[in-house]
Design a protein around this motif. Structure first.
Motif, PDB file in Angstrom:
ATOM      1  N   VAL A  41     -19.052 -64.275  30.115  1.00  0.00           N
ATOM      2  CA  VAL A  41     -18.718 -65.301  30.766  1.00  0.00           C
ATOM      3  C   VAL A  41     -16.966 -65.054  31.351  1.00  0.00           C
ATOM      4  O   VAL A  41     -17.074 -65.180  33.283  1.00  0.00           O
ATOM      5  CB  VAL A  41     -18.794 -66.235  30.557  1.00  0.00           C
ATOM      6  CG1 VAL A  41     -18.829 -67.883  32.357  1.00  0.00           C
ATOM      7  CG2 VAL A  41     -19.628 -66.718  29.765  1.00  0.00           C
ATOM      8  N   ARG A  42     -16.919 -64.530  30.584  1.00  0.00           N
ATOM      9  CA  ARG A  42     -15.612 -63.494  31.676  1.00  0.00           C
ATOM     10  C   ARG A  42     -15.765 -62.800  32.718  1.00  0.00           C
ATOM     11  O   ARG A  42     -14.933 -62.666  33.694  1.00  0.00           O
ATOM     12  CB  ARG A  42     -13.873 -63.764  30.883  1.00  0.00           C
ATOM     13  CG  ARG A  42     -12.913 -62.589  30.594  1.00  0.00           C
ATOM     14  CD  ARG A  42     -12.069 -62.725  30.056  1.00  0.00           C
ATOM     15  NE  ARG A  42     -12.617 -61.511  28.474  1.00  0.00           N
ATOM     16  CZ  ARG A  42     -12.394 -61.540  27.362  1.00  0.00           C
ATOM     17  NH1 ARG A  42     -11.130 -62.224  27.120  1.00  0.00           N
ATOM     18  NH2 ARG A  42     -12.583 -60.603  26.611  1.00  0.00           N
ATOM     19  N   ALA A  43     -16.663 -61.750  32.091  1.00  0.00           N
ATOM     20  CA  ALA A  43     -16.858 -60.634  32.619  1.00  0.00           C
ATOM     21  C   ALA A  43     -17.952 -60.701  33.999  1.00  0.00           C
ATOM     22  O   ALA A  43     -16.673 -59.996  35.281  1.00  0.00           O
ATOM     23  CB  ALA A  43     -17.482 -59.412  31.886  1.00  0.00           C
ATOM     24  N   GLU A  44     -18.139 -61.988  34.062  1.00  0.00           N
ATOM     25  CA  GLU A  44     -19.019 -62.519  34.566  1.00  0.00           C
ATOM     26  C   GLU A  44     -18.623 -62.838  35.688  1.00  0.00           C
ATOM     27  O   GLU A  44     -18.400 -62.524  37.277  1.00  0.00           O
ATOM     28  CB  GLU A  44     -20.353 -62.937  34.740  1.00  0.00           C
ATOM     29  CG  GLU A  44     -21.203 -62.980  33.210  1.00  0.00           C
ATOM     30  CD  GLU A  44     -22.326 -62.106  34.320  1.00  0.00           C
ATOM     31  OE1 GLU A  44     -22.431 -62.125  35.866  1.00  0.00           O
ATOM     32  OE2 GLU A  44     -23.226 -61.482  33.839  1.00  0.00           O
ATOM     33  N   ALA A  45     -16.921 -64.146  35.245  1.00  0.00           N
ATOM     34  CA  ALA A  45     -16.055 -64.251  36.545  1.00  0.00           C
ATOM     35  C   ALA A  45     -16.103 -63.123  36.974  1.00  0.00           C
ATOM     36  O   ALA A  45     -15.556 -63.391  38.575  1.00  0.00           O
ATOM     37  CB  ALA A  45     -15.584 -65.641  35.920  1.00  0.00           C
ATOM     38  N   LEU A  46     -14.819 -62.303  36.581  1.00  0.00           N
ATOM     39  CA  LEU A  46     -14.398 -61.104  37.120  1.00  0.00           C
ATOM     40  C   LEU A  46     -15.052 -60.524  38.050  1.00  0.00           C
ATOM     41  O   LEU A  46     -14.550 -60.295  39.829  1.00  0.00           O
ATOM     42  CB  LEU A  46     -13.718 -60.200  35.931  1.00  0.00           C
ATOM     43  CG  LEU A  46     -12.548 -59.416  36.501  1.00  0.00           C
ATOM     44  CD1 LEU A  46     -11.391 -59.754  36.696  1.00  0.00           C
ATOM     45  CD2 LEU A  46     -12.478 -58.530  35.812  1.00  0.00           C
ATOM     46  N   GLU A  47     -16.337 -60.008  37.782  1.00  0.00           N
ATOM     47  CA  GLU A  47     -17.532 -59.703  38.890  1.00  0.00           C
ATOM     48  C   GLU A  47     -17.270 -60.474  40.600  1.00  0.00           C
ATOM     49  O   GLU A  47     -17.218 -59.994  41.184  1.00  0.00           O
ATOM     50  CB  GLU A  47     -18.366 -59.533  37.980  1.00  0.00           C
ATOM     51  CG  GLU A  47     -19.542 -58.439  39.093  1.00  0.00           C
ATOM     52  CD  GLU A  47     -18.626 -57.325  39.733  1.00  0.00           C
ATOM     53  OE1 GLU A  47     -19.007 -56.575  40.255  1.00  0.00           O
ATOM     54  OE2 GLU A  47     -18.446 -56.727  38.634  1.00  0.00           O
ATOM     55  N   ARG A  48     -17.295 -61.654  39.616  1.00  0.00           N
ATOM     56  CA  ARG A  48     -17.768 -62.687  40.901  1.00  0.00           C
ATOM     57  C   ARG A  48     -15.766 -63.056  41.831  1.00  0.00           C
ATOM     58  O   ARG A  48     -15.804 -63.505  42.974  1.00  0.00           O
ATOM     59  CB  ARG A  48     -17.830 -63.416  40.786  1.00  0.00           C
ATOM     60  CG  ARG A  48     -19.405 -64.160  40.635  1.00  0.00           C
ATOM     61  CD  ARG A  48     -20.180 -65.033  39.620  1.00  0.00           C
ATOM     62  NE  ARG A  48     -21.496 -65.051  39.688  1.00  0.00           N
ATOM     63  CZ  ARG A  48     -22.648 -63.935  38.630  1.00  0.00           C
ATOM     64  NH1 ARG A  48     -21.725 -63.600  37.295  1.00  0.00           N
ATOM     65  NH2 ARG A  48     -23.624 -64.531  38.605  1.00  0.00           N
ATOM     66  N   GLY A  49     -14.976 -62.899  40.906  1.00  0.00           N
ATOM     67  CA  GLY A  49     -14.027 -62.670  42.190  1.00  0.00           C
ATOM     68  C   GLY A  49     -12.703 -63.849  41.182  1.00  0.00           C
ATOM     69  O   GLY A  49     -11.885 -64.514  42.202  1.00  0.00           O
TER      70      GLY A  49
END
Length: 452
Positions: free
Chosen positions: A398-406
């Protein structure tokens, strides 16, 4: 050319990996090279914009480069004031102490002494424990499971994370560790008010029973909300009971307000929720306006220091005091404590409502703009109280997905499975909605792809 165009983020990150120690942490999981920042927005060398829900681990109460803090810093620089003064008195320090004393709980402020520590929360905790030991003539300490108090010797001994203590080789001899009550993963297996009452009785019997094995402690140290421990608020009744118990046994109660202080929880101080006045308060992070500063506040009866008993070269950080004064005044003048409470309540309500369709969200908790989402293995069987096992792998995704989304956010909790949101107190309603949507989108995407 802009800084972004001149800076190749991949090369910068590669040089960091080659040059910096293996102990680096945030940089491992948040491969961003910030070049500019304003408010809640960070601009990376990759040309992307990010919403920052980490805020310097809570130290940026007003966000990045807030005009109030920047102007206060500029004023000191333009005046030609000395930047390094050890612990000498200056007009900048005088303004800081005057402002801080006006905002402390009245029951403490009217009889308070201030000690400026080395500019970290860890050193503030270290000073509090050292002072309590000097004042009481005792050495033991009562601390709590899940606590995080810092990375120096006494602070680390009081910290609940076994792995952190083992790496440092710091023993916890003399530390009596009690469970920290919570609903979702109740240490007593009952939850709710029943768990809180058992926790109170457990502590009371430990103090009163001459056969408990606990030597009379020098202090009891507690976080009003456990941050690194998983964003777990201390129940108000339990905290009040600890206050009473400590007073009965003449044990100084230390409130670690390093992360909870200055409006973060929707009250000016974390202890204000329970209307508790501690004997000592450790302040850092937001108190310096984003610059390094740590202050120990304590009742004058404990002022038994010998000259130089706890000192440090950088105790008189003038720029931090100027920024801290401006930050404190801005928070009060613009009612940001109330703003944090209302916005935090709304976000938690939205996350709790979304959990009905996202079973990976096991629990939503926190206070003010200190919010935690406990991510769980939705396919695993729940325990007797309905809590499912923590899902650290999912949380990392989730942390990685969030970073990918800004969106920049971090993890915490016993198993590293709690999404921690620490946005600045100046976050707007629109930004809050964007954060909510990005978090939920990230959980949805990660849940679809993750398998334990």
């Amino acid at each position: 050319m802009s800084v972004e165009e001149l800076c190749d983020p991949d090369q910068v990150l590669a040089r960091q990996r080659a040059r910096e120690s293996a102990a680096r942490s945030y940089a491992r999981h948040l491969p961003v090279v910030p070049v500019r920042a304003e408010g809640m927005t960070v601009y990376g060398a990759d040309g992307r914009r990010y919403l920052d829900c980490l805020s310097g681990a809570g130290s940026l109460a007003l966000g990045h480069n807030h005009p109030a803090a920047v102007q206060a810093i500029r004023r000191v620089l333009d005046d030609g004031a000395p930047l390094h003064v050890l612990d000498l008195a200056t007009p900048v320090k005088d303004a800081f102490t005057e402002t801080l004393l006006s905002l402390l709980p009245p029951g403490l402020a009217q009889d308070a002494k201030l000690h400026f520590c080395g500019p970290t929360g860890s050193d503030g905790v270290e000073a509090a424990i050292k002072l309590a030991r000097a004042a009481t003539g005792r050495s033991g300490l009562v601390a709590f499971a899940g606590a995080y108090h810092g990375m120096t010797a006494a602070a680390l001994a009081a910290t609940g994370t076994v792995a952190a203590r083992n790496v440092a080789g710091v023993p916890d001899a003399g530390v009596t560790r009690l469970p920290f009550p919570q609903d979702y993963r109740c240490p007593y297996g009952v939850g709710g008010i029943a768990g809180e009452r058992i926790a109170v009785e457990h502590a009371r019997r430990l103090f009163d029973d001459p056969g408990s094995g606990m030597t009379p402690p020098a202090a009891m140290i507690v976080e009003p909300v456990q941050g690194e421990g998983g964003v777990i608020p201390a129940p108000d009744g339990w905290l009040r009971a600890l206050r009473t118990l400590a007073a009965e046994h003449r044990v100084p109660l230390i409130a670690d307000e390093v992360q909870t202080g200055l409006g973060r929880t929707g009250e000016l101080w974390g202890v204000d929720h329970a209307e508790v006045v501690p004997d000592m308060m450790v302040l850092s992070k937001a108190i310096g306006g984003g610059l390094p500063l740590a202050v120990l506040v304590y009742r004058s009866e404990y002022d038994v220091w010998d000259e130089g008993a706890h000192t440090g070269t950088f105790r008189g950080h003038q720029l931090a005091m100027a920024a801290g004064t401006a930050t404190m005044r801005f928070i009060v003048e613009h009612s940001l404590t109330e703003h944090a409470r209302k916005l935090g309540d709304r976000l938690r309500e939205d996350f709790a409502a979304a959990a009905a369709d996202l079973p990976a969200i096991g629990d939503v908790r926190g206070r003010g703009l200190m919010i935690g989402l406990d991510l769980v293995d939705q396919d695993a069987a729940p325990d007797a109280l309905g809590a499912r096992p923590a899902a650290p792998g999912l949380a990392r995704r989730v942390r990685a997905e969030a970073l990918e989304r800004g969106l920049i956010l971090e993890l915490g909790g016993r198993h590293g499975a709690v999404l921690r949101l620490l946005p600045p107190l100046i976050m707007t309603e629109l930004e809050a909605e964007q954060v909510r949507d990005l978090v939920l989108d990230s959980i949805t995407a990660a849940s679809a792809a993750w398998r334990p």
